[in-house]
Scaffold this motif. Structure first.
Motif: not given
Length: 151
Positions: A50-56, A58-74
């Motif tokens: 269930x771990x993610x790496x989050x690309x935040x 902040x200047x655009x108020x968007x988060x990309x959730x990445x697991x195993x190098x792939x975007x799994x949620x925005x």
């Protein structure tokens, strides 16, 4: 069949199909979003799966959730200025329904792990409308304050 509503024209004139980011590698995000003021941090889940790496962005108020190098949620956060699939932050429940239609499910935000300021959630998971699941999170006054998309 009704047309899908996946694209949006940004203020820069670029047409984004946010759904296309799902399942893409991080390089795809960086190519189109750039580095800007992005920060990267881990978000631990209940188990390593269930771990993610989050690309935040902040200047655009968007988060990309990445697991195993792939975007799994925005996640599009409350101060995101553009519309997402013709939905904007601060829209009322009625405005969201008029734009996106009746949701497939209406839940309490706590049912899917969100606390205050979130109170209610519309879930659109019918693939006739979108090629992904779309959640619109509302506060207690039924004003939209976050939009999430995931496969």
């Amino acid at each position: 069949m009704t047309p899908k509503n996946d694209e949006i024209m940004g203020s820069s004139g670029i047409i984004f199909n946010w759904g296309e980011y799902l399942g893409k590698r991080v390089n795809y995000v960086l190519k189109y979003m750039g580095y800007g003021t992005m920060t990267v941090y881990p978000q631990r889940g209940q188990s390593p799966a269930d771990d993610y790496v989050v690309f935040d962005y902040a200047d655009r108020d968007i988060l990309f959730f990445v697991r195993n190098g792939l975007v799994v949620e925005i996640r599009f956060l409350v101060n995101y200025a553009e519309k997402v699939f013709n939905l904007g932050m601060g829209m009322t429940r009625e405005q969201v329904e008029a734009s996106a239609g009746k949701p497939d499910r209406t839940l309490k935000a706590s049912d899917i792990g969100f606390g205050k300021p979130f109170a209610h959630v519309f879930v659109y998971s019918d693939m006739e409308r979108f090629d992904f699941t779309l959640e619109v999170l509302f506060d207690e006054q039924w004003l939209a304050n976050q939009i999430n998309i995931y496969p």
